[in-house]
Design an enzyme around this catalytic site. Sequence first.
Site: not given
Ligand code: ZN
Length: 355
Positions: A162-163, A213, A217, A307
């Site tokens: 993620d991210d 995503h 955020h 991540h």
């Molecule tokens: Zn995230």
Amino acid sequence: MLYAGIAWSADGYEVEVIDAEGNRATAPTRWDAERVPEMTTWLEAPGPASEPPRAVVVESTNGLVDGLLTAAGLTVYRADPWVLPERPDFGSVPARALAERARTDLASLAPLTAEGGGQTGRDDDYHGGIERSAGREAELAREGRWFRHGPRDRDEIALTFDDGPDPVFTRQVLDILARYEVRATFFCVGLHVHALPDEVRRIVDAGHDLGNHTWSHPFLPDLTPRQFRLQLERTDEAFMRAVGRVPAVFRPPYGARTPEVLGELLPGGPALALWDVDSWDWARPGPEEIARTVLDHTRQGSLILMHDGGGDRRQSVAALPAVIEGLLERNLRFVAAEALRGGARTEGAGASHEG
Ligand SMILES: [Zn+2]
């Protein structure tokens, strides 16, 4: 005494630094998303006085920079909606308003730490939102559009990052995945997709899958349904520009959700992919601990959360070979996150899950 505010928009970040009297200490600066490490270094001595700000303030709709800022030793605060002027439908309040809030009423802001993460102190809204979402999630699960793991009777798991994308770490993750010839899914944020389209193409060219995503955020309980929809749409548009298609799966930041925002996952929209194994890699407990956590909790059907962006991910990269080797030893097959969605209904998806 300096106070800094960081705003986000369709183009990246804007930083304003003011002094104790409320005057600009420097001219406002703009930063593309891939320059956040540079922005962090700059913030350590932004003004003529060359001292770090008394407070660096981000909104609760910006969950992408606090990790790097706190890791650099900066004093970071989160401003929640009730202490801020109204936000535009897409973008944060101006950086100036964030800095001004810190200068005039620091006690109204929430201090963030490297260990606590971006949503420190919002537990009630987080859990309350999840509880209220049970009915809506059961509906989505019946349509195969909500899942946190796949079938428990097949040797399939999904590794997710993620991210990102990140200018440094995404490539390192891709190299390791290539070495072991395993597949993963990357849940990217729009700000980074927009700034680093080549990295998104690299992910796709290597045979991996993509997830949406959100753009910045945000903590979803703080968004209106329209603001949430724009976070999804603008990110999909950035994916279209980068790779000519949009993801079939969506993951909410922090796993936070409310029935109001879930109502915006219209028919034909992405499926909501949570996870059942959290590596806790963002808290940087050490590569050995990250690998141990994943291997201890993974079983058939698991969706594993790691991540590749949004902070210093050296530990995630260092842990990855041990994670993959441990899972391969158990003869688990690495599939796309979306491939696990069909089986979510077999194990009480919905109301009972998050209770
Ligand atoms: Zn995230």
